[in-house]
Design an enzyme around this catalytic site. Structure first.
Site, short mmCIF file in Angstrom:
data_model
loop_
_atom_site.label_atom_id
_atom_site.label_comp_id
_atom_site.label_asym_id
_atom_site.label_seq_id
_atom_site.Cartn_x
_atom_site.Cartn_y
_atom_site.Cartn_z
N VAL A 192 16.11 -11.27 12.58
CA VAL A 192 15.52 -11.23 11.23
C VAL A 192 16.23 -12.18 10.26
O VAL A 192 15.65 -12.60 9.26
CB VAL A 192 15.51 -9.80 10.62
CG1 VAL A 192 14.64 -8.86 11.42
CG2 VAL A 192 16.93 -9.24 10.46
N GLY A 205 14.19 -4.11 14.05
CA GLY A 205 15.31 -3.36 14.62
C GLY A 205 14.89 -2.00 15.13
O GLY A 205 15.52 -0.98 14.83
N ILE A 240 23.89 8.93 9.06
CA ILE A 240 22.88 9.29 10.04
C ILE A 240 23.43 8.98 11.44
O ILE A 240 24.02 7.89 11.64
CB ILE A 240 21.59 8.45 9.81
CG1 ILE A 240 21.08 8.56 8.36
CG2 ILE A 240 20.51 8.81 10.84
CD1 ILE A 240 20.64 9.94 7.91
N TYR A 299 28.16 -5.12 2.62
CA TYR A 299 27.00 -4.27 2.94
C TYR A 299 26.44 -3.63 1.66
O TYR A 299 25.23 -3.57 1.46
CB TYR A 299 27.48 -3.21 3.93
CG TYR A 299 26.44 -2.27 4.47
CD1 TYR A 299 25.50 -2.69 5.40
CD2 TYR A 299 26.44 -0.93 4.09
CE1 TYR A 299 24.56 -1.79 5.93
CE2 TYR A 299 25.53 -0.03 4.61
CZ TYR A 299 24.59 -0.46 5.53
OH TYR A 299 23.68 0.43 6.05
N SER A 305 20.52 1.93 1.72
CA SER A 305 21.65 2.80 2.08
C SER A 305 22.27 3.40 0.83
O SER A 305 22.19 2.81 -0.26
CB SER A 305 22.73 1.97 2.80
OG SER A 305 23.90 2.74 2.98
N ASN A 364 14.00 -2.61 8.60
CA ASN A 364 15.05 -1.67 9.01
C ASN A 364 16.28 -2.37 9.59
O ASN A 364 17.39 -1.86 9.46
CB ASN A 364 14.46 -0.69 10.04
CG ASN A 364 15.53 0.07 10.78
OD1 ASN A 364 16.11 1.02 10.27
ND2 ASN A 364 15.84 -0.38 12.00
N ALA A 397 26.59 -4.89 -1.26
CA ALA A 397 25.92 -5.98 -1.99
C ALA A 397 24.53 -6.21 -1.41
O ALA A 397 23.54 -6.33 -2.14
CB ALA A 397 26.74 -7.27 -1.89
N ALA A 398 24.44 -6.24 -0.09
CA ALA A 398 23.15 -6.48 0.57
C ALA A 398 22.16 -5.36 0.24
O ALA A 398 21.01 -5.62 -0.14
CB ALA A 398 23.34 -6.59 2.08
P1 NAP Z 1 21.87 0.65 14.86
O1 NAP Z 1 21.85 1.93 15.60
O2 NAP Z 1 23.05 -0.23 14.89
O3 NAP Z 1 20.55 -0.19 15.28
C1 NAP Z 1 20.35 -1.44 14.70
C2 NAP Z 1 19.00 -1.97 15.10
O4 NAP Z 1 18.79 -3.20 14.40
C3 NAP Z 1 18.91 -2.30 16.57
O5 NAP Z 1 17.58 -2.05 17.00
C4 NAP Z 1 19.22 -3.79 16.63
O6 NAP Z 1 18.60 -4.50 17.69
C5 NAP Z 1 18.57 -4.23 15.33
N1 NAP Z 1 19.14 -5.47 14.81
C6 NAP Z 1 20.42 -5.72 14.46
N2 NAP Z 1 20.55 -6.99 14.03
C7 NAP Z 1 19.32 -7.55 14.12
C8 NAP Z 1 18.79 -8.82 13.83
N3 NAP Z 1 19.57 -9.80 13.38
N4 NAP Z 1 17.47 -9.06 14.05
C9 NAP Z 1 16.67 -8.08 14.54
N5 NAP Z 1 17.10 -6.84 14.82
C10 NAP Z 1 18.41 -6.58 14.61
O7 NAP Z 1 21.62 0.93 13.29
P2 NAP Z 1 20.94 2.17 12.53
O8 NAP Z 1 22.00 3.13 12.18
O9 NAP Z 1 19.74 2.62 13.25
O10 NAP Z 1 20.54 1.45 11.18
C11 NAP Z 1 19.23 1.02 10.88
C12 NAP Z 1 19.16 0.66 9.41
O11 NAP Z 1 19.52 1.81 8.64
C13 NAP Z 1 20.12 -0.44 9.01
O12 NAP Z 1 19.52 -1.27 8.05
C14 NAP Z 1 21.27 0.31 8.39
O13 NAP Z 1 21.95 -0.48 7.46
C15 NAP Z 1 20.55 1.46 7.73
N6 NAP Z 1 21.39 2.62 7.47
C16 NAP Z 1 21.98 3.31 8.50
C17 NAP Z 1 22.76 4.41 8.19
C18 NAP Z 1 23.42 5.25 9.24
O14 NAP Z 1 24.18 6.14 8.90
N7 NAP Z 1 23.16 5.02 10.51
C19 NAP Z 1 22.95 4.79 6.86
C20 NAP Z 1 22.34 4.06 5.87
C21 NAP Z 1 21.55 2.99 6.17
P3 NAP Z 1 19.35 -4.69 19.14
O15 NAP Z 1 19.21 -3.36 19.84
O16 NAP Z 1 18.57 -5.78 19.81
O17 NAP Z 1 20.77 -5.03 18.86
#
Ligand code: NAP
Length: 243
Positions: free
Chosen positions: A61, A8, A187, A154, A141, A89, A156-157
């Site tokens: 993934v 991701g 974030i 989420y 998270s 990620n 749970a995961a």
């Molecule tokens: P995001 O901006 O929504 O980006 C998600 C990324 O994951 C994108 O590159 C997307 O690819 C990719 N993705 C989604 N589903 C996928 C799949 N099935 N297979 C492969 N790639 C996939 O999310 P983010 O905020 O950067 O979050 C990244 C990680 O941090 C996540 O695990 C999220 O749970 C965790 N997190 C985020 C926050 C926050 O506040 N943002 C807080 C805590 C934890 P595409 O571009 O191709 O769709």
């Protein structure tokens, strides 16, 4: 050649981590994405502009066949490259209060945000063990530690991801492979773009959302040799929200 796979990494936190790992550690970056090829290309362009190297690798993934087939092909084509760093990620949210969480939304979140870690780690762990070196960084998270209303699926995961991080770290520490989790709070990214930042930041002692780059610096440290004695940890990065 030493490589890092960042799942991701077309957008958000994964993108920032991919760029930082290329900059700090001169790793060849495998930029994984699900559907957004243009965004993935942009990550690669930024890495190249900084004199780094990388390539795109497309798979969902959550689909073990897709992960295995893409990674097997990659290993066959690149026998001299080692994936030393894996950043799990990729993740999704499908928020709702529990009585209204459909089975589909439950399963999709578990499948991508949790089983994705299993699928990707399985695909490379044996080679890492043989290589006797590795860094696995799982992006969990705050939700997986504290539990957040509206995010039972989420939470749970991510909670399971944290427990699995601790268990796996103990299995493979002797092979110089560390396994750690990062638990971000709020974030800035597409995932949080619909949230009411003005309201939510009142809960954050630092009084703002974090940036993907701030998370990327932490991931980069965990990926470095300097972090050799840190394993099985969950590191919060949340502006003091869960202090
Ligand atoms: P995001 O901006 O929504 O980006 C998600 C990324 O994951 C994108 O590159 C997307 O690819 C990719 N993705 C989604 N589903 C996928 C799949 N099935 N297979 C492969 N790639 C996939 O999310 P983010 O905020 O950067 O979050 C990244 C990680 O941090 C996540 O695990 C999220 O749970 C965790 N997190 C985020 C926050 C926050 O506040 N943002 C807080 C805590 C934890 P595409 O571009 O191709 O769709």
């Amino acid at each position: 050649m030493k490589c890092a796979l960042v799942t991701g990494s077309s957008r958000g936190i994964g993108k920032a981590i991919a760029i930082q790992l290329a900059k700090d550690h001169n790793l060849h970056i495998l930029i994984n994405f699900s559907s957004n090829i243009e965004a993935a290309k942009e990550t690669l362009n930024i890495i190249k502009e900084n004199n780094g190297s990388g390539e795109l690798i497309n798979f969902n993934v959550g689909n073990s066949n897709a992960v295995n087939s893409a990674m097997t092909k990659w290993f066959e084509k690149n026998p001299k490259k080692h994936i030393e760093v894996l950043v799990n990620n990729a993740g999704i949210t499908r928020d709702n209060l529990f009585p209204w969480v459909s089975e589909e939304d439950w399963d999709n979140v578990i499948n991508i945000s949790l089983k994705g870690m299993y699928n990707c780690t399985q695909a490379i762990i044996k080679k890492m063990l043989r290589n006797r070196y590795g860094r696995i960084i799982n992006i969990a998270s705050l939700s997986g530690l504290k539990g957040v209303p509206g995010q039972t699926n989420y939470s749970a995961a991510k909670g399971a991801m944290i427990a699995s991080t601790k268990a796996l770290s103990q299995e493979i520490a002797k092979r110089k492979i560390t396994v750690n989790a990062i638990a971000p709070g709020f974030i800035h990214s597409d995932m949080t773009s619909d949230l009411d930042e003005e309201e939510l930041k009142k809960m954050v002692p630092v009084n703002r959302f974090g940036t993907a780059e701030e998370v990327a610096h932490l991931a980069s440290f965990l990926a470095s040799d300097k972090a050799s004695y840190i394993t099985g940890e969950v590191i919060n990065i949340n502006g003091g929200i869960y202090a």
